[in-house]
Structures are given as C-alpha cells and as structure tokens.
Design an enzyme around this catalytic site. Structure first.
Site, PDB file in Angstrom:
ATOM      1  N   THR A  23      14.246 -91.440 -38.469  1.00 53.43           N
ATOM      2  CA  THR A  23      15.663 -91.731 -38.265  1.00 53.43           C
ATOM      3  C   THR A  23      15.953 -93.230 -38.256  1.00 53.43           C
ATOM      4  OG1 THR A  23      15.817 -89.738 -36.945  1.00 53.43           O
ATOM      5  CG2 THR A  23      17.565 -91.335 -36.631  1.00 53.43           C
ATOM      6  N   ASP A  90      10.823 -87.915 -43.365  1.00 53.78           N
ATOM      7  CA  ASP A  90      11.134 -87.420 -42.033  1.00 53.78           C
ATOM      8  C   ASP A  90       9.776 -87.031 -41.452  1.00 53.78           C
ATOM      9  OD1 ASP A  90      13.719 -85.747 -40.556  1.00 53.78           O
ATOM     10  OD2 ASP A  90      11.655 -85.265 -39.983  1.00 53.78           O
ATOM     11  N   THR A 122      10.453 -89.708 -34.888  1.00 55.98           N
ATOM     12  CA  THR A 122       9.992 -89.372 -33.539  1.00 55.98           C
ATOM     13  C   THR A 122       9.350 -87.984 -33.447  1.00 55.98           C
ATOM     14  OG1 THR A 122      12.162 -88.499 -32.981  1.00 55.98           O
ATOM     15  CG2 THR A 122      11.743 -90.793 -32.428  1.00 55.98           C
ATOM     16  N   ASP A 123       9.724 -87.083 -34.388  1.00 53.38           N
ATOM     17  CA  ASP A 123       9.290 -85.692 -34.217  1.00 53.38           C
ATOM     18  C   ASP A 123       7.774 -85.537 -34.130  1.00 53.38           C
ATOM     19  OD1 ASP A 123      11.879 -84.857 -34.119  1.00 53.38           O
ATOM     20  OD2 ASP A 123      12.000 -84.243 -36.217  1.00 53.38           O
TER      21      ASP A 123
HETATM   22  N1  ASN Z   1      13.580 -85.965 -37.738  1.00 51.26           N
HETATM   23  C1  ASN Z   1      13.397 -87.329 -37.369  1.00 51.26           C
HETATM   24  C2  ASN Z   1      11.949 -87.690 -37.694  1.00 51.26           C
HETATM   25  O1  ASN Z   1      11.072 -87.343 -36.972  1.00 51.26           O
HETATM   26  C3  ASN Z   1      13.695 -87.526 -35.917  1.00 51.26           C
HETATM   27  C4  ASN Z   1      13.744 -88.968 -35.477  1.00 51.26           C
HETATM   28  O2  ASN Z   1      13.116 -89.845 -36.038  1.00 51.26           O
HETATM   29  N2  ASN Z   1      14.455 -89.276 -34.406  1.00 51.26           N
HETATM   30  O3  ASN Z   1      11.686 -88.263 -38.728  1.00 51.26           O
END
Ligand code: ASN
Length: 605
Positions: A23, A90, A122-123
């Site tokens: 993100t 992602d 973050t995932d």
């Molecule tokens: N879907 C995103 C990822 O993991 C979530 C994020 O980065 N906040 O790439």
C-alpha cells in the site's frame, strides 16, 4: 554501524531502500481500487521536503542519492537510494521467490550500504521479515521492513512517518537484526505478526517487548538486541525448502485433511494447535498419521494458534504430541516457525536429527527457550540463599542482583568465557553497569581480555556505554594500547564519540608527555590527530614548541597540512623556529619536500 569516517566532520550513512510493493506506494485507479504503480515512488519522494533535503551539499558526487533532512539526536545524515522491484506486488501475492529476491538484493549490495529499508505490503510483511532473518546469516547491519496502511501519496498517511523512521534507524543504529518498523514500534522481524487490518499499529510482536520505539526520540532497548554468538562474516543463504506447510487444527478436523498435509513431497509441517499446544489426542487415527510422517523423516513443529503465549506440556493433550516426536515450537509465531522450518530443511549439511536439534534452538531470537540451572555458580547462589534463609522470590532476586555482578566480574578477570555464557543463561545480565556506570565490557577492555571482549560483544553488550567518568570500553582499550581489542570494538560499531575539543585536549596532553604509543592507539581508534584545540593549536604545534622531535616525527605523516595556523597565525614551524629546535626544523623541511613532490603548490613558509 556506518563506517566511521574519522577525518571527516560530516557524518553520513548510506541506506539502500528496496521497494517491493504494498500500500505504501499504491495509487488509486479510476474505480478507486489501490494498485502498485511503477516508477512513481522515488520521483515523488524527492518532492517531499521531509524526505529529501535539496540544499544538502554531500561529500560524494553521487547525485542519485536522496538525503534525509537533519534530525535532532541522529548523528548521521542518511543518504539513500531506492531500487524498485518489477513487478511491484501486493504482499498477498508474494512467496518464497520474492523472499529470495529480497535476500539476494541485500546480499548483492551488502558491502556498499550501512543499512537497508524494505518497503513492503503489510499483509505478509511478517513472513518476509522472518524469512530474511534466517536467510541473512551473521547479519551485522540493520535491515528494516516497513510499509503503510494508507498510501504515502494520500494526505493522511502513515507511510511517510514509517519511511522516515526506518531510514533513521537503518542509518543510525547498530542493530544487527532484521527489524520491522510499524506504528512507532521497532520489532524483531522474526517475532512480528500482523494483528490488525485497519490500524496504524498493524504489526506487533505479542510474545516480546519491542526492540525500541520512535517517540519524541528514538529509544532502543539495547538489552533485547540479539547478537549471534560468533563473529563470522555475513553470508547469504538464498535457498528455502518449499515443501513446508502450515496446518491449523480445528475441532472435528478430518483424517483426509491431515493426510493431505503430510503427504509426499512435504518435508515439514507447522502444526497450529489449541491453547498451550493441545491436540485432539482422543483421535488415535490422527496421532497415527503424525507418527507415520515422523517415521518418514517429516519434521513436525507444534505452535499455538493463540496470538500470544507458548506451547507447553502442561496437559496430556500436549504431552502426547511430544511423545509422538513432534518438536515444541515454544512461543514462535506462525511466520517464524514456517520460515525457520523452510530454512532448516534447506540445509544439506544437516541430517534429520540435527535439523530437529536446530529447530529447538533460538537462531535469531525467534523464540524463548528455557534452561535449567546446573552450574557451580548457581549451586553457590543456592547455598547462599539457604544459609541466609532466603525464601521469597523477591529476596532471591535481590540477592542475585548483588551476586551476579560479582560473579560476572570474577569470570571476566579469569577470562572464563564459558562461565560467562553459563551465568548469562541463568539470568545474569552481562550488559549491566555498576554504580560507576561501568560494564563487564569496560573491565574486559581494561584487562586486555580479548576473548572476553569478543564474547561480550556477541552477547549483545552495548559498545558505546559511557561510565560516570564519560569513558567507554573503547577508551579502556586505548588506555591499554590494545590494538586488537580496539579493532574488534570498531568492527562491531564502537565509536570514539568525544567532542573534537575534548579529543584535541587529550592529544595535547599526550603530546606534552611524549606518549607516542598512546597517540597511535587513539589514531587506530579513529581519532583525528590534526584536531585543533580552543587556541587553534594542534598536537604538532605543541610538539614543535616543546622540541619533542620523536613526537613530531610520529605526527608529521598524519598531517597533510603541517603549516596549519593557530589563532595567533602561528604554524608549527614558527614555534620550532622561535624555540630554535633545529632537528625539528629539518623534519618539517623534509615533510615539506615530500608534500611538494606530491603537490607542487604546497609550501611551508
Ligand atoms: N494488501 C496490502 C499489502 O499487503 C496491505 C498493505 O500494505 N497495507 O500489500
């Protein structure tokens, strides 16, 4: 830590940013859906004044580097570049291949940079952080993974703060670990996990206190930093075994499911069981499957599905798994257990028995292990406790805090590294300081015990701790002219961080006393022998004035500018002339000739 550039006034650290997706760098398309966009992040970041100081005059002519603005409390200016992966992903689309690419990028550029920042979604960030923690062996520089919950291009984003703090940490702190920075916490990578999908505090390490926090200041919990017990050079282990699975047990799980998970070519399974490691042991057919798999050399590791806590053998339902041959994973996260198993299974030099043994060790601080006391010093503590009729845990704790420092000091004096290791395991804090603020490392450096110094460094003792007299272990090593110890300290991040004026005073005092050996030790430790004191006079001025030709002879090769003038406009040679030190005048003329031959414009007046 950034290599000390001892003769330079500006301190700079280089950080390599590896942008892999997530993100943090995403942009909304026409329908409002977030997607990673190529070739945008680095360009846009240049335009954020908080991320790039256009006015900074760098020492290097490398214009491609961006520069963080100066930050109070951060000694190093962070210069950084950004490399972007293709495709940007992602993080839910990432796997072992991407972990390998990240590890390879760090490995390839390891020597060029002082630290690394990986911008990541973050995932699955905690999986990547855990995998990298194992793959980057004998790491001696920080690798910080961070990301954002809101894109850095949106007005209200956590991305900018996360990026800035991560850059500061990577460039300014001697933390030889893979870290995660998120929502103001610095976490051990292989202890981290994603706990929230909609909070700026998305990641945490539920079974371990953070390694630090970025509040008004960046505070590091240096006692928690994990340092390997060896001083081997960094190496990259870029292969992981793909035949690993995560099997979450749920009430009524069918035999077919368990069989499917344990089938060839699977070589390792992380079992996520209930509570403190409990399995439906009344299902004999499931236990039989586990037994059969273990007999085929499949390694099965038990961890809890709870977000905090550890597996124990408190219950029959957990003990029976141990009896079957399942390895307890203590308090490892699912991310750490999974990636550790993939890492250990990919080590061809280990047979299955040793792979299992390694799974029981804490390799990067990923789990808490319990040791049972069994050494003489502990017997001594027991004995004293009994003699003094100490019964409560508090009384014993207080006694240990009195005894351990004495035992540690005795072991240091004896040079007994084995005993120090044992004391550490039984609860002695080798990083503790006494009432004068002096640590075991101060003592070991003072006594010249090189083996103990190396041991204490690898055990995580802080290198730059100042005692009540403002002395660090490096000062102790300098004062005993032990160059091996000085170099070991420097290699691991120690710094001579006295103010230049303080250093100049010391150099003056040593020069006046003709202490050439000590001057050389200072130089080896990173001191700049040409520093001037409040009157603008350098060690060379004093040596020339006092007529100490041996010191002049020693100092001269370190002066590119031996005609440097003090506040009165006097150069060293003026003092030598005034005091009529003929031999020194000859030495100065000789140096002048050397310099003229190197650069014809040089001339000593
Ligand atoms: N879907 C995103 C990822 O993991 C979530 C994020 O980065 N906040 O790439």
């Amino acid at each position: 830590m950034p290599a000390e550039k001892c003769t330079c006034l500006k301190k700079e650290a280089r950080v390599h940013v590896i942008y892999v997706g997530g993100t943090i760098g995403m942009i909304r398309d026409e329908s409002g859906v977030l997607r990673p966009e190529h070739n945008v992040l680095a360009k846009r970041i240049c335009d954020f004044p908080s991320c790039h100081d256009r006015n900074y005059i760098r020492k290097t002519d490398d214009e491609s580097l961006m520069v963080l603005p100066a930050v109070a409390g951060a000694p190093y200016r962070v210069l950084y570049d950004i490399v972007e992966f293709c495709p940007l992903l992602d993080s839910s689309c990432m796997g072992i291949c991407e972990w390998q690419r990240m590890a390879n990028e760090v490995g390839k550029t390891y020597k060029t940079y002082d630290g690394f920042v990986i911008l990541h979604g973050t995932d699955t960030l905690a999986y990547s952080a855990s995998a990298l923690a194992f793959m980057l062996e004998n790491l001696s520089k920080p690798v910080v993974l961070t990301g954002a919950q809101i894109s850095i291009f949106e007005a209200r984003s956590d991305g900018r703060e996360n990026l800035l703090s991560s850059l500061l940490i990577a460039g300014n702190y001697n933390i030889p670990e893979v870290l995660v920075f998120f929502g103001n916490k610095i976490l051990r990578g292989c202890r981290s996990t994603k706990l929230h999908s909609d909070s700026f505090h998305a990641l945490d390490s539920p079974n371990m206190v953070p390694l630090g926090r970025a509040g008004v200041n960046i505070e590091i919990n240096s006692r928690q930093i994990f340092r390997p017990c060896n001083t081997k050079p960094f190496s990259l282990h870029s292969v992981l075994d793909k035949n690993v699975a995560l099997l979450r047990i749920y009430p009524g799980i069918s035999l077919n499911i368990v069989q499917a998970f344990l089938k060839e070519p699977i070589k390792g399974v992380v079992l996520q069981t209930f509570g403190s490691g409990n399995f439906p042991v009344n299902r004999e057919e499931l236990l039989d499957e586990l037994r059969a798999a273990i007999a085929r050399n499949v390694i099965i590791v038990n961890i809890t599905q709870c977000s905090s806590g550890m597996v124990t053998n408190t219950y029959e339902t957990s003990q029976q798994l141990l009896d079957v041959g399942v390895i307890p994973g203590h308090d490892m996260t699912q991310e750490a257990a999974f990636t550790k198993l993939a890492y250990v299974l990919s080590k061809p030099e280990l047979d299955v028995i040793n792979k299992k043994k390694v799974m029981l060790l804490s390799l990067r601080g990923e789990m808490t292990t319990n040791k049972v006391a069994k050494i003489n010093d502990i017997d001594l503590i027991e004995g004293v406790a009994r003699t003094l009729h100490m019964s409560t845990a508090l009384e014993r704790k207080q006694m240990c805090s009195t005894f351990y420092p004495a035992l540690v000091a005795a072991a240091v004096t004896e040079g007994d590294v084995q005993k120090l290791g044992d004391l550490k395991q039984y609860g002695a804090n080798l990083c503790d300081t006494n009432c004068d603020g002096r640590s075991a490392l101060h003592l070991a450096c003072f006594l010249g015990k090189a083996n103990v110094v190396c041991f204490l460094i690898t055990a995580g003792c802080p290198l730059n701790v100042h005692d009540r007299f403002n002395r660090t272990p490096l000062h102790e090593a300098i004062d005993t002219d032990n160059h091996d110890i000085i170099q070991a300290l420097l290699r691991n991040g120690a710094k001579l961080n006295d103010q230049p004026l303080v250093q100049a005073e010391l150099l003056r005092a040593l020069t006046e006393r003709g202490k050439i050996k000590r001057l050389e030790s200072f130089r080896v430790a990173g001191a700049n022998l040409t520093l001037a004191d409040r009157t603008g006079r350098t060690a060379l001025h004093y040596a020339c004035q006092l007529g100490n030709h041996e010191v002049v002879e020693y100092l001269l090769p370190h002066y590119d500018n031996p005609y440097i003038k003090d506040e009165l406009g006097m150069a060293p040679i003026d003092y030598a002339k005034a005091a009529n030190h003929a031999h020194i005048l000859t030495l100065l003329r000789f140096r002048e000739n050397e310099l003229v031959n190197q650069d014809p414009c040089t001339c000593i007046k």
